[in-house]
Design a protein around this motif. Structure first.
Motif, short mmCIF file in Angstrom:
data_model
loop_
_atom_site.label_atom_id
_atom_site.label_comp_id
_atom_site.label_asym_id
_atom_site.label_seq_id
_atom_site.Cartn_x
_atom_site.Cartn_y
_atom_site.Cartn_z
N SER A 73 0.83 -1.21 0.00
CA SER A 73 0.00 0.00 0.00
C SER A 73 0.86 1.25 0.00
O SER A 73 2.05 1.22 0.37
CB SER A 73 -0.91 0.02 1.24
OG SER A 73 -0.15 0.28 2.41
N THR B 136 0.31 3.77 2.01
CA THR B 136 0.57 4.11 3.41
C THR B 136 1.82 3.41 3.91
O THR B 136 2.67 4.04 4.56
CB THR B 136 -0.64 3.75 4.28
OG1 THR B 136 -1.73 4.61 3.96
CG2 THR B 136 -0.32 3.89 5.77
N GLU C 110 -2.89 8.38 7.87
CA GLU C 110 -2.08 7.17 8.05
C GLU C 110 -2.04 6.72 9.50
O GLU C 110 -1.06 6.14 9.97
CB GLU C 110 -0.68 7.39 7.45
CG GLU C 110 -0.76 7.65 5.95
CD GLU C 110 0.57 7.72 5.22
OE1 GLU C 110 1.61 7.45 5.85
OE2 GLU C 110 0.55 8.03 4.02
N CYS D 120 2.02 5.07 -6.39
CA CYS D 120 0.93 4.13 -6.21
C CYS D 120 0.46 3.59 -7.55
O CYS D 120 0.32 4.35 -8.51
CB CYS D 120 -0.23 4.81 -5.48
SG CYS D 120 -1.58 3.69 -5.04
N SER E 20 -2.41 1.60 -7.60
CA SER E 20 -3.81 1.21 -7.42
C SER E 20 -4.77 2.40 -7.40
O SER E 20 -5.91 2.25 -7.01
CB SER E 20 -3.98 0.40 -6.13
OG SER E 20 -3.73 1.20 -4.99
N LYS E 21 -4.31 3.57 -7.80
CA LYS E 21 -5.22 4.71 -7.90
C LYS E 21 -5.51 4.94 -9.38
O LYS E 21 -6.15 4.14 -10.02
CB LYS E 21 -4.62 5.92 -7.18
CG LYS E 21 -4.58 5.72 -5.66
CD LYS E 21 -4.19 6.97 -4.92
CE LYS E 21 -4.36 6.82 -3.43
NZ LYS E 21 -3.48 5.80 -2.83
N VAL F 186 -3.75 -3.69 -6.34
CA VAL F 186 -2.96 -3.57 -5.11
C VAL F 186 -1.59 -3.02 -5.47
O VAL F 186 -1.05 -3.35 -6.53
CB VAL F 186 -2.79 -4.95 -4.43
CG1 VAL F 186 -1.82 -4.85 -3.23
CG2 VAL F 186 -4.12 -5.52 -3.95
N SER G 82 2.05 -0.34 -4.23
CA SER G 82 2.82 0.89 -4.37
C SER G 82 4.29 0.51 -4.39
O SER G 82 4.65 -0.66 -4.17
CB SER G 82 2.55 1.84 -3.20
OG SER G 82 1.25 2.39 -3.27
#
Length: 320
Positions: free
Chosen positions: A42, A44, A73, A181, A183-184, A190, A192
């Motif tokens: 992720s 984060t 976070e 990232c 996954s955006k 999934v 990063s």
């Protein structure tokens, strides 16, 4: 993307022998011109690793008051790295070299040493605001002169690059660490990555392990991220166009008091005469999902799942 995942050659990434993970890490490092990269579950986690490897306990990270590392976070900068945040009030979340220089603590036992600056590009809470590269160069030069480390939360960095046309390798040269990232906007399910030099990434792998981020046959996920890098970067421009249309549609509505400038794929609308929850309930009835963004705002994000037909439906619903 699903086909690429199913075809992926996998190994055991804990031992460093998953070929698809290794290929992804080499690819993203090559894009930004850094020595190495590390795949993480992720954004984060990638940010939290970066905070940890760039600092020591009882030190301070300088960031905007709306930064993801501070707001979203889970207090990880304090819990995982024992850091104190110095919160600045930037322009839509964007800091300047002058702001940062004036925020650096003196060498005094009453204050935590300022050792890290963390920026975010694009800026989520700023409505997808994009940094001017000339200012980033000034900030990087300041950090080097003051012996500060510099991290970039680049969760949506590819949106910024598509918007400005800046060189990804030029970014890699400015920062000690960068998180990106998949996954955006890029649409992978999934993942990063954290970018940096070999020594930083070696240390980052140790931190990832203790945070529970070591994965086994992660190549299935890495293959999706690699596919996204190959096929989904240039098309981000369409997301930006869709967001512009959405922003214009919202500005004309009587219940919208203001819309943040739309630079990339995020649209933040401020409401009057209706609460975010009430408005979101109305939108959901038309199959439109967005999120509350404070007491009087709603955030929309355009993405690759929104095609021309979808945008027509959204704009029609907004108008009604």
């Amino acid at each position: 993307m699903m086909e690429a995942m199913m075809r992926a050659e996998v190994g055991d990434d804990v031992f460093g022998d998953d070929p698809s993970v290794n290929a992804l890490q080499e690819k993203v490092a090559r894009i930004f011109g850094t020595e190495d990269a590390l795949f993480c579950p992720s954004g984060t986690m990638a940010n939290q690793i970066a905070l940890r490897v760039n600092t020591n306990p009882q030190e301070e990270v300088i960031c905007d008051k709306q930064s993801h590392i501070y707001l979203y976070e889970g207090g990880g900068l304090a819990y995982n790295s024992m850091l104190s945040p110095k919160l600045l009030d930037g322009n839509r979340g964007r800091l300047t070299a002058d702001m940062i220089e004036s925020a650096i603590n003196p060498d005094d036992i009453y204050f935590p040493p300022s050792t890290l600056v963390s920026l975010e590009n694009t800026m989520n809470k700023g409505g997808g605001a994009v940094y001017d590269f000339a200012e980033l160069k000034k900030i990087s030069a300041l950090c080097r002169a003051k012996n500060l480390k510099l991290h970039l939360d680049g969760a949506r960095l590819f949106n910024a690059l598509v918007k400005t046309g800046d060189d990804a390798k030029a970014y890699g040269a400015l920062f000690d660490t960068i998180s990106v990232c998949f996954s955006k906007g890029l649409g992978a399910p999934v993942g990063s990555a954290i970018l940096g030099n070999r020594d930083v990434i070696k240390q980052a792998k140790r931190v990832r392990k203790v945070l529970g981020g070591a994965m086994r046959q992660a190549g299935y996920l890495a293959a999706a991220a690699s596919y996204a890098l190959d096929h989904h970067v240039d098309r981000l421009q369409q997301d930006h166009i869709n967001a512009q249309q959405l922003g214009e549609a919202l500005e004309s509505q009587r219940f919208v008091s203001a819309v943040e400038p739309v630079d990339t794929n995020i649209v933040i609308a401020y409401l009057e005469g209706i609460t975010p929850d009430e408005y979101l309930t109305k939108l959901k009835k038309d199959g439109i999902l967005a999120v509350a963004f404070g007491s009087n705002a709603v955030r929309f994000v355009t993405h690759l799942g929104i095609d021309e037909n979808s945008m027509s439906q959204v704009l029609k619903a907004i108008a009604q």
